[in-house]
Write a protein that holds these residues in place. Structure first.
Motif, PDB file in Angstrom:
ATOM      1  N   LEU A   1      64.871 -19.880  66.333  1.00  0.00           N
ATOM      2  CA  LEU A   1      65.242 -21.154  65.710  1.00  0.00           C
ATOM      3  C   LEU A   1      65.539 -22.188  66.784  1.00  0.00           C
ATOM      4  O   LEU A   1      65.965 -21.849  67.893  1.00  0.00           O
ATOM      5  CB  LEU A   1      66.456 -20.958  64.816  1.00  0.00           C
ATOM      6  N   PHE A   2      65.340 -23.465  66.426  1.00  0.00           N
ATOM      7  CA  PHE A   2      65.515 -24.548  67.383  1.00  0.00           C
ATOM      8  C   PHE A   2      66.446 -25.609  66.795  1.00  0.00           C
ATOM      9  O   PHE A   2      66.320 -25.982  65.628  1.00  0.00           O
ATOM     10  CB  PHE A   2      64.171 -25.191  67.720  1.00  0.00           C
ATOM     11  N   LEU A   3      67.361 -26.101  67.630  1.00  0.00           N
ATOM     12  CA  LEU A   3      68.288 -27.155  67.228  1.00  0.00           C
ATOM     13  C   LEU A   3      67.818 -28.460  67.859  1.00  0.00           C
ATOM     14  O   LEU A   3      67.711 -28.578  69.088  1.00  0.00           O
ATOM     15  CB  LEU A   3      69.705 -26.822  67.706  1.00  0.00           C
TER      16      LEU A   3
ATOM     17  N   PHE B   1      73.454 -36.330  64.028  1.00  0.00           N
ATOM     18  CA  PHE B   1      72.724 -35.515  63.067  1.00  0.00           C
ATOM     19  C   PHE B   1      71.732 -34.623  63.807  1.00  0.00           C
ATOM     20  O   PHE B   1      71.021 -35.085  64.716  1.00  0.00           O
ATOM     21  CB  PHE B   1      71.987 -36.397  62.061  1.00  0.00           C
ATOM     22  N   TYR B   2      71.700 -33.366  63.405  1.00  0.00           N
ATOM     23  CA  TYR B   2      70.846 -32.373  64.045  1.00  0.00           C
ATOM     24  C   TYR B   2      70.022 -31.650  62.980  1.00  0.00           C
ATOM     25  O   TYR B   2      70.447 -31.538  61.835  1.00  0.00           O
ATOM     26  CB  TYR B   2      71.689 -31.366  64.829  1.00  0.00           C
ATOM     27  N   ARG B   3      68.862 -31.140  63.412  1.00  0.00           N
ATOM     28  CA  ARG B   3      67.973 -30.469  62.482  1.00  0.00           C
ATOM     29  C   ARG B   3      67.627 -29.071  62.965  1.00  0.00           C
ATOM     30  O   ARG B   3      67.419 -28.855  64.157  1.00  0.00           O
ATOM     31  CB  ARG B   3      66.678 -31.266  62.314  1.00  0.00           C
ATOM     32  N   VAL B   4      67.574 -28.157  62.028  1.00  0.00           N
ATOM     33  CA  VAL B   4      67.078 -26.802  62.280  1.00  0.00           C
ATOM     34  C   VAL B   4      65.971 -26.536  61.268  1.00  0.00           C
ATOM     35  O   VAL B   4      66.213 -26.601  60.061  1.00  0.00           O
ATOM     36  CB  VAL B   4      68.190 -25.745  62.129  1.00  0.00           C
ATOM     37  N   ASN B   5      64.763 -26.277  61.740  1.00  0.00           N
ATOM     38  CA  ASN B   5      63.655 -25.961  60.844  1.00  0.00           C
ATOM     39  C   ASN B   5      63.767 -24.518  60.369  1.00  0.00           C
ATOM     40  O   ASN B   5      63.967 -23.609  61.178  1.00  0.00           O
ATOM     41  CB  ASN B   5      62.320 -26.148  61.553  1.00  0.00           C
TER      42      ASN B   5
END
Length: 375
Positions: A45-47, A80-84
């Protein structure tokens, strides 16, 4: 209103707020985000920092065989951060240094995904569950309507479906407003507010409420600064605002000031020959002009073209028989700079005294407003 991206400063937020991240199941290590998602076992996973959407991930995590994971990144400031989670699902999280966010449940259904650990994260989780269900209902309506595609009474049936669709839109807006009223100082409100149309006068008070509530604590955040700029743009041409003068030349080289049309209801229409959305809207404006020109309505077209030939050809091809002006300076147009135009088509409807009575009225909305004012 079409569902919008949740933050303009970066990559679209409108994907549902789902979850994940990981490293190893180290029970004595403090993680920014940790949890258990068995469906993602053995995946990486990537942040991503959404203030830098084109940059490399700020952290990576491996999900172990049991689904345990942990991100140990420490944000320098709230953002704000995203995790796909998959090609179609991503989790958007408001994060700050010191947060310990936990994630559990399933990634296949947002209603069964639990994200906890801060008021901001829990606010977004609650809202996105609601939004996920609302969007599913709208998709179901679209599917239901397909069976009536060839029905002889399709037009009347369509109106009924549009009413049901709009009712869901209204529910979304009311949900946002209720959450903002509950706690306007939450950073996550910046994401929620993307679901409200800033050009709707009924929504302006909520944009200003959030801006004021976040000003002291988050003034240095690029997300807040972007939101503040948006609020300023939205409020600039609020109903009753007197518009600034424009004085540019027409295709014959004669200067034609906007103020020369005082006494008429005027649509100030920023457009260009190269703007496809503008050209698609032109037939609607022509129809409105033909219907109301004898009742005191006219159009003041301000072109952002770069060449006279292209400008004049588009005027002729689209049968635009009203007043046209331009300085042929593209986005550096003096009028565009004065009005803060950042995209076209952009239009303001002003009354006989030069005060705003409508903004970006397109399609039937323009006709409805003109009927209200002139019929």
């Amino acid at each position: 209103m079409v569902r919008k991206n949740l933050l303009n400063i970066s990559l679209a937020f409108s994907t549902m707020l789902f979850a994940c991240g990981n490293g190893e199941s180290q029970t004595n290590q403090e993680f920014l985000i940790s949890g258990q998602l068995p469906e993602l076992a053995n995946q990486q996973l990537f942040l991503l920092d959404l203030s830098q959407p084109k940059a490399a991930p700020v952290d990576t995590a491996m999900v172990d065989e049991s689904g345990n994971f942990g991100f140990d990144y420490s944000p320098s400031q709230i953002g704000f951060y995203r995790v796909n989670l998959s090609q179609n699902m991503a989790m958007i999280l408001p994060l700050k240094s010191g947060d310990q966010i936990t994630v559990s449940g399933t990634t296949s259904d947002p209603n069964n995904l639990n994200v906890e650990g801060s008021a901001d994260v829990e606010r977004m989780t609650d809202f996105n569950r609601f939004l996920s269900n609302a969007l599913s209902s709208q998709q179901q309506l679209n599917s239901e309507f397909q069976q009536y595609a060839n029905h002889p009474k399709k037009d009347s049936i369509l109106k009924a479906f549009q009413k049901r669709f709009q009712d869901i839109e209204s529910d979304i807006e009311e949900k946002v407003k209720a959450m903002v009223d509950q706690d306007p100082a939450l950073f996550s409100n910046l994401a929620l507010m993307e679901q409200l149309n800033p050009e709707n006068a009924d929504n302006i008070a909520y944009f200003k409420k959030v801006e004021k509530a976040l000003a002291d604590k988050y003034s240095q955040s690029p997300f807040y600064q972007n939101f503040k700029s948006k609020v300023a743009d939205a409020g600039r041409f609020a109903p009753g605002t007197e518009v600034p003068e424009i004085n540019l030349s027409n295709p014959d080289g004669e200067m034609v000031p906007l103020s020369s049309l005082r006494g008429k209801v005027v649509l100030i229409d920023f457009w260009a020959s190269w703007c496809k959305p503008c050209r698609r809207e032109n037939p609607n404006v022509v129809a409105a002009y033909q219907k109301y020109k004898d009742k005191g309505f006219t159009v003041y077209g301000v072109s952002l073209d770069r060449t006279k030939d292209a400008w004049v050809k588009a005027i002729k091809d689209d049968n635009l028989t009203w007043t046209h002006v331009s300085d042929l300076k593209f986005w550096q147009s003096e009028a565009a700079q004065t009005y803060g135009v950042k995209g076209i088509p952009f239009a303001l409807l002003i009354d006989e005294e030069g005060k705003v009575i409508g903004k970006n009225l397109r399609g039937q909305a323009l006709h409805d407003k003109l009927a209200e004012v002139l019929d």
